[in-house]
Design a protein around this motif. Structure first.
Motif, PDB file in Angstrom:
ATOM      1  N   GLU A   2       0.816  -1.197   0.000  1.00  0.00           N
ATOM      2  CA  GLU A   2       0.000   0.000   0.000  1.00  0.00           C
ATOM      3  C   GLU A   2       0.850   1.247   0.000  1.00  0.00           C
ATOM      4  O   GLU A   2       1.907   1.308   0.596  1.00  0.00           O
ATOM      5  CB  GLU A   2      -0.995  -0.072   1.145  1.00  0.00           C
ATOM      6  CG  GLU A   2      -2.014  -1.135   0.745  1.00  0.00           C
ATOM      7  CD  GLU A   2      -3.007  -1.495   1.803  1.00  0.00           C
ATOM      8  OE1 GLU A   2      -2.868  -1.005   2.919  1.00  0.00           O
ATOM      9  OE2 GLU A   2      -3.916  -2.251   1.502  1.00  0.00           O
ATOM     10  N   THR A   9      -2.500  13.112  -5.900  1.00  0.00           N
ATOM     11  CA  THR A   9      -3.790  12.628  -5.423  1.00  0.00           C
ATOM     12  C   THR A   9      -4.494  13.662  -4.549  1.00  0.00           C
ATOM     13  O   THR A   9      -5.608  13.436  -4.117  1.00  0.00           O
ATOM     14  CB  THR A   9      -3.621  11.342  -4.603  1.00  0.00           C
ATOM     15  OG1 THR A   9      -2.897  11.677  -3.421  1.00  0.00           O
ATOM     16  CG2 THR A   9      -2.895  10.276  -5.381  1.00  0.00           C
ATOM     17  N   GLY A  45     -10.704   3.543  -1.622  1.00  0.00           N
ATOM     18  CA  GLY A  45      -9.836   4.639  -2.064  1.00  0.00           C
ATOM     19  C   GLY A  45     -10.658   5.792  -2.600  1.00  0.00           C
ATOM     20  O   GLY A  45     -10.534   6.187  -3.753  1.00  0.00           O
ATOM     21  N   TYR A  46     -11.516   6.391  -1.724  1.00  0.00           N
ATOM     22  CA  TYR A  46     -12.465   7.406  -2.206  1.00  0.00           C
ATOM     23  C   TYR A  46     -11.820   8.777  -2.372  1.00  0.00           C
ATOM     24  O   TYR A  46     -12.419   9.664  -2.987  1.00  0.00           O
ATOM     25  CB  TYR A  46     -13.712   7.489  -1.311  1.00  0.00           C
ATOM     26  CG  TYR A  46     -13.419   7.743   0.134  1.00  0.00           C
ATOM     27  CD1 TYR A  46     -13.375   6.696   1.041  1.00  0.00           C
ATOM     28  CD2 TYR A  46     -13.174   9.037   0.600  1.00  0.00           C
ATOM     29  CE1 TYR A  46     -13.089   6.917   2.379  1.00  0.00           C
ATOM     30  CE2 TYR A  46     -12.902   9.266   1.935  1.00  0.00           C
ATOM     31  CZ  TYR A  46     -12.853   8.205   2.825  1.00  0.00           C
ATOM     32  OH  TYR A  46     -12.566   8.443   4.146  1.00  0.00           O
ATOM     33  N   LEU A  73     -13.733   3.217   2.216  1.00  0.00           N
ATOM     34  CA  LEU A  73     -12.468   2.807   2.845  1.00  0.00           C
ATOM     35  C   LEU A  73     -11.327   3.603   2.239  1.00  0.00           C
ATOM     36  O   LEU A  73     -11.260   3.772   1.009  1.00  0.00           O
ATOM     37  CB  LEU A  73     -12.202   1.316   2.612  1.00  0.00           C
ATOM     38  CG  LEU A  73     -13.054   0.301   3.371  1.00  0.00           C
ATOM     39  CD1 LEU A  73     -12.556  -1.116   3.080  1.00  0.00           C
ATOM     40  CD2 LEU A  73     -13.050   0.555   4.881  1.00  0.00           C
ATOM     41  N   GLU A  74     -10.437   4.076   3.096  1.00  0.00           N
ATOM     42  CA  GLU A  74      -9.273   4.845   2.646  1.00  0.00           C
ATOM     43  C   GLU A  74      -8.049   4.373   3.420  1.00  0.00           C
ATOM     44  O   GLU A  74      -8.116   4.126   4.625  1.00  0.00           O
ATOM     45  CB  GLU A  74      -9.485   6.333   2.919  1.00  0.00           C
ATOM     46  CG  GLU A  74      -9.634   7.198   1.689  1.00  0.00           C
ATOM     47  CD  GLU A  74      -8.412   7.301   0.796  1.00  0.00           C
ATOM     48  OE1 GLU A  74      -8.553   7.663  -0.381  1.00  0.00           O
ATOM     49  OE2 GLU A  74      -7.292   7.008   1.267  1.00  0.00           O
ATOM     50  N   GLY A  98      -7.539  -0.999   3.354  1.00  0.00           N
ATOM     51  CA  GLY A  98      -6.904  -1.149   2.047  1.00  0.00           C
ATOM     52  C   GLY A  98      -7.494  -2.326   1.296  1.00  0.00           C
ATOM     53  O   GLY A  98      -8.678  -2.636   1.443  1.00  0.00           O
ATOM     54  N   GLN A 117      -1.899   4.341  -9.111  1.00  0.00           N
ATOM     55  CA  GLN A 117      -0.760   4.759  -8.284  1.00  0.00           C
ATOM     56  C   GLN A 117       0.234   3.628  -8.079  1.00  0.00           C
ATOM     57  O   GLN A 117       1.268   3.831  -7.458  1.00  0.00           O
ATOM     58  CB  GLN A 117      -1.254   5.194  -6.902  1.00  0.00           C
ATOM     59  CG  GLN A 117      -2.180   6.389  -6.912  1.00  0.00           C
ATOM     60  CD  GLN A 117      -2.791   6.597  -5.525  1.00  0.00           C
ATOM     61  OE1 GLN A 117      -3.984   6.445  -5.339  1.00  0.00           O
ATOM     62  NE2 GLN A 117      -1.969   6.935  -4.551  1.00  0.00           N
TER      63      GLN A 117
HETATM   64  C1  LIG Z   1      -6.854   9.515  -6.955  1.00  0.00           C
HETATM   65  S1  LIG Z   1      -7.683   9.120  -5.482  1.00  0.00           S
HETATM   66  C2  LIG Z   1      -9.219   8.489  -6.148  1.00  0.00           C
HETATM   67  C3  LIG Z   1     -10.414   9.075  -5.516  1.00  0.00           C
HETATM   68  C4  LIG Z   1     -11.746   8.555  -6.059  1.00  0.00           C
HETATM   69  N1  LIG Z   1     -11.841   7.113  -5.989  1.00  0.00           N
HETATM   70  C5  LIG Z   1     -11.975   9.024  -7.468  1.00  0.00           C
HETATM   71  O1  LIG Z   1     -11.934   8.213  -8.390  1.00  0.00           O
HETATM   72  O2  LIG Z   1     -12.211  10.216  -7.663  1.00  0.00           O
HETATM   73  C6  LIG Z   1      -6.904   7.625  -4.963  1.00  0.00           C
HETATM   74  C7  LIG Z   1      -7.108   7.332  -3.488  1.00  0.00           C
HETATM   75  O3  LIG Z   1      -6.778   5.967  -3.245  1.00  0.00           O
HETATM   76  C8  LIG Z   1      -6.220   5.882  -1.951  1.00  0.00           C
HETATM   77  N2  LIG Z   1      -5.502   4.597  -1.865  1.00  0.00           N
HETATM   78  C9  LIG Z   1      -4.320   4.244  -2.423  1.00  0.00           C
HETATM   79  N3  LIG Z   1      -4.057   2.961  -2.168  1.00  0.00           N
HETATM   80  C10 LIG Z   1      -5.092   2.488  -1.438  1.00  0.00           C
HETATM   81  C11 LIG Z   1      -5.397   1.227  -0.889  1.00  0.00           C
HETATM   82  N4  LIG Z   1      -4.605   0.184  -1.040  1.00  0.00           N
HETATM   83  N5  LIG Z   1      -6.558   1.096  -0.217  1.00  0.00           N
HETATM   84  C12 LIG Z   1      -7.385   2.151  -0.037  1.00  0.00           C
HETATM   85  N6  LIG Z   1      -7.148   3.372  -0.540  1.00  0.00           N
HETATM   86  C13 LIG Z   1      -6.013   3.526  -1.245  1.00  0.00           C
HETATM   87  C14 LIG Z   1      -5.356   7.106  -1.830  1.00  0.00           C
HETATM   88  O4  LIG Z   1      -5.151   7.433  -0.468  1.00  0.00           O
HETATM   89  C15 LIG Z   1      -6.193   8.131  -2.565  1.00  0.00           C
HETATM   90  O5  LIG Z   1      -6.994   8.855  -1.673  1.00  0.00           O
END
Ligand SMILES: C[S@@+](CC[C@H](N)C(=O)[O-])C[C@H]1O[C@@H](n2cnc3c(N)ncnc32)[C@H](O)[C@@H]1O
Length: 260
Positions: A2, A9, A45-46, A73-74, A98, A117
């Motif tokens: 992760e 971002t 990952g919102y 979930l974040e 995650g 990412q």
């Molecule tokens: C670019 S944002 C996307 C936001 C939203 N889903 C959208 O499409 O507009 C990516 C998000 O994924 C989160 N993230 C990255 N790896 C993750 C994981 N393994 N589990 C949960 N969240 C994760 C990051 O913290 C970040 O807030």
């Protein structure tokens, strides 16, 4: 695996960004969610604001079942804390988590603009980790889109692995199908090179789009419909009905586009 947040971002989220995938989820995954013993959905990952889980909950509650429970979930605890004022339990809550889904067993997971990412080599593990934690019959929708949600694509998976790829374009703003190549899921974005199936598909769409230039005066929708018909005639196993194409969605079985 992760990943901490990068500067790219940070920022705000366009409220319409995930509307096209949400509409598709309602139509395509609605029956599975209606049949689920527990209507639990995870928005994984919102991002910087809770806008996408708020919209997902509203869309599913109105279009699929009112008792849906969406959990955002974040991985980033700051983002979890920032989202909590938007919680509306039991229908909408937020937690840190995650790919292991914080121990939840959801019927549906939407993970958008998250895997981009990561390295391509991490995708298969991430898919396996998430799909291994779904409720029986559960689904994962994993994909990417642009800032305004006009171009995007996603993979639909179940416990057995990837089932389909969907390309999505808002037709009124579509310049050319080649632009979809910039918004492929992580599993495919580096595969748009000669010899790969996804390159063959984008190439076929682009060629047919150019050949359908005569339809341009009737608008991008007519030109797109002509394009899809032509690509289908060349043997690409396009799954949707013309009504779905009309809205700018194109779905193929995963084996037709999978990396070689
Ligand atoms: C670019 S944002 C996307 C936001 C939203 N889903 C959208 O499409 O507009 C990516 C998000 O994924 C989160 N993230 C990255 N790896 C993750 C994981 N393994 N589990 C949960 N969240 C994760 C990051 O913290 C970040 O807030």
């Amino acid at each position: 695996m992760e990943r901490p947040l990068g500067a790219a971002t940070r920022g705000t989220t366009n409220p319409n960004r995930l509307r096209r995938v949400d509409n598709w989820i309602v139509e395509t995954c609605g029956d599975a969610l209606r049949a689920a013993a527990d209507p639990l959905v995870v928005d994984l990952g919102y991002g910087a604001t809770p806008v996408t889980p708020v919209e997902l909950r509203a869309r599913l509650a109105a279009g699929v079942r009112p008792d849906v429970r969406v959990v955002g979930l974040e991985i980033d605890p700051v983002r979890v804390a920032a989202a909590r004022p938007a919680a509306d339990p039991p229908g909408l809550t937020f937690a840190r988590g995650g790919f292991e889904l914080a121990g939840l067993r959801p019927a549906l997971v939407r993970a958008f603009n998250v895997l981009r990412q990561y390295d391509e080599s991490e995708v298969a593990d991430a898919w396996r980790t998430v799909t291994g934690r779904l409720a029986p019959g559960g689904l994962l929708v994993e994909g990417t889109c642009d800032e305004l949600g006009r171009l995007g694509s996603w993979v639909l998976l179940d416990a057995a692995g990837p089932r389909t790829l969907t390309l999505s374009a808002k037709l009124t703003t579509l310049e050319t199908p080649a632009t979809l190549a910039e918004r492929l899921p992580k599993a495919l974005i580096h595969r748009n090179v000669p010899g790969e199936r996804i390159h063959g598909l984008i190439d076929a769409l682009e060629h047919a789009w150019r050949s359908a230039a005569g339809y341009a005066p009737f608008g991008p929708r007519q030109r797109w419909l002509q394009t899809v018909e032509a690509v289908k005639e060349t043997g690409w196993p396009i799954l949707d009905t013309p009504r779905t194409w009309r809205h700018g969605y194109l779905t193929l079985p995963w084996p037709a586009v999978a990396p070689r």
